[in-house]
Design an enzyme around this catalytic site. Structure first.
Site, PDB file in Angstrom:
ATOM      1  CE  LYS A   1      -1.406  -4.274   3.364  1.00  0.00           C
ATOM      2  NZ  LYS A   1      -1.854  -5.596   2.535  1.00  0.00           N
TER       3      LYS A   1
ATOM      4  CB  SER B   1      -0.835  -0.023   1.453  1.00  0.00           C
ATOM      5  OG  SER B   1      -1.388   1.070   1.265  1.00  0.00           O
TER       6      SER B   1
ATOM      7  CE1 TYR C   1      -3.784  -2.737   5.590  1.00  0.00           C
ATOM      8  CE2 TYR C   1      -3.487  -0.001   5.471  1.00  0.00           C
ATOM      9  CZ  TYR C   1      -3.852  -1.286   4.800  1.00  0.00           C
ATOM     10  OH  TYR C   1      -3.653  -1.257   3.583  1.00  0.00           O
TER      11      TYR C   1
END
Ligand code: UD1
Length: 347
Positions: free
Chosen positions: A161, A132, A157
């Site tokens: 990644k 992302s 989160y």
């Protein structure tokens, strides 16, 4: 025989669009999903995958499986001969990740480690990973190219990644027979042109366009706009929205790259153009013919003013470029939302 590609989290929004593109490109996707973000259809096949089967007119092998389930993964790899893995599975809600960091690190990091270990045991060393643009954190410059420093994001989160990217890079460095393409997504929106599959967030949508679409269809009264005092064109946040079908096609291009024994490569998947929240509201009003009411409220914690990609590297090295414009993204989103006002669950 078509090449079998394992798609983890293949019943989700991006995963299901990718599965469809894989079939159309002549691959044989095998889907695993644990139904965390997917609705169960008939015969325990996820509704999204059932609908992809309907669109392509083919059965798609599906296994209900969690990436934390080591034995399940081992059995799966014994049953199929995968030539590559596209890894989407993971937890993805930013706010929730701040509340339950351990759960996020367990599923995203440990799950990925178990997947990589299983791949290694079975000699499957080709991977496309769903990363992302959040790994860039607050941009030091725009547009964001792949050389921009990473690791600046503040929530579990986003960090997960980033950590996974680093793990995969280290693995490719240590074991040169691995190939990996890490794709940094900007903001995927829209839906397949059939209107049969699309984004179906559970509960109150966290992201802008699913929320806007639910206002347009009458499921919610108005949109909360998180701040209009950013230094942007109209004060609201600017993002690089990309059609989910363009994004899905980026994965096909990535699979082709793996065949060149590319080692570890990283690409932005974005359009290069940023639009503000209010520009998105206008575009969706045009596509739907509905008024979209909104209220300006305070900024959302952790939000940045602007974020958009320099997508040149993907064009140069993958031969991939986003082709759908904003009007098309909103038209396709509206087709999905108006044909499925309650998402996959109650049509
Ligand atoms: C969010 C995540 C990001 C993640 C991405 C995945 C946060 C802080 N960031 O990014 O880590 O990778 O989703 O798709 O959650 N907005 C509103 N009202 C809303 C929702 C959003 O005004 O109800 C605004 C936001 O302030 C932002 C823009 O719309 O300016 C886009 O928001 P969103 O769709 O949540 O995406 P990101 O913030 O880019």
């Amino acid at each position: 025989m078509a090449k079998e590609i394992l798609v983890t989290g293949g019943a989700g929004y991006i995963g299901s669009h990718c599965v469809l593109e894989l079939v159309e490109a002549g691959f044989a996707p095998v889907v695993i999903d644990n139904f965390h973000n997917a609705i169960r259809g008939s015969n325990t096949v996820p509704e999204s995958i059932w609908r992809v089967e309907e669109i392509v007119g083919k059965k798609i092998p599906f296994h209900e499986l969690d990436i934390l389930d080591e034995t399940g993964l081992q059995n799966l790899f014994k049953k199929h001969r995968f030539s590559a893995v596209i890894h989407f599975a993971g937890l993805k809600a930013v706010g929730e990740s701040v509340q339950m960091p351990l759960e996020y690190y367990k599923v995203n990091l440990t799950g990925t480690i178990r997947l990589l270990e299983t791949m290694k045991v079975h000699g499957v060393k080709n991977l496309v990973f769903s990363s992302s643009a959040t790994v860039y954190g607050d941009p030091a410059y725009l547009p964001l190219d792949e050389k921009h420093p990473v690791g600046g994001c503040t929530n579990p989160y986003g960090k997960s990644k980033y950590f996974i990217e680093e793990m995969i890079r280290d693995l490719c460095k240590a074991e040169p027979d691995w190939n990996a393409v890490l794709l940094r997504y900007f903001n995927p929106i829209g839906a397949h042109k059939s209107g049969k599959i699309g984004e179906d967030p559970q509960g109150i949508p966290n992201n802008l366009m699913p929320y806007v679409a639910q206002v347009a269809v009458g499921r919610r009264d108005y949109l909360n706009v998180f701040g209009n005092d950013y230094s942007t064109v109209d004060g609201t946040g600017v993002r690089d929205y990309i059609h989910v079908v363009d994004l899905a096609k980026g994965h096909i291009a990535a699979l082709k790259k793996l065949k060149e024994n590319c080692g570890c490569k990283i690409y932005n998947l974005g359009t290069g153009t940023g639009y503000s929240v209010l520009q998105m509201v206008k575009a969706m009003e045009k596509a739907s013919g509905k008024e979209i009411k909104y209220k300006i409220i305070a900024r959302r914690e952790g939000d940045i003013a602007s974020c958009f990609a320099n997508p040149a590297l993907a064009e140069e090295e993958l031969g991939w470029k986003a082709v759908f414009d904003l009007d098309r993204m909103c038209e396709d989103l509206w087709r999905w939302q108006s044909q499925n006002p309650s998402g996959f669950s109650k049509n």
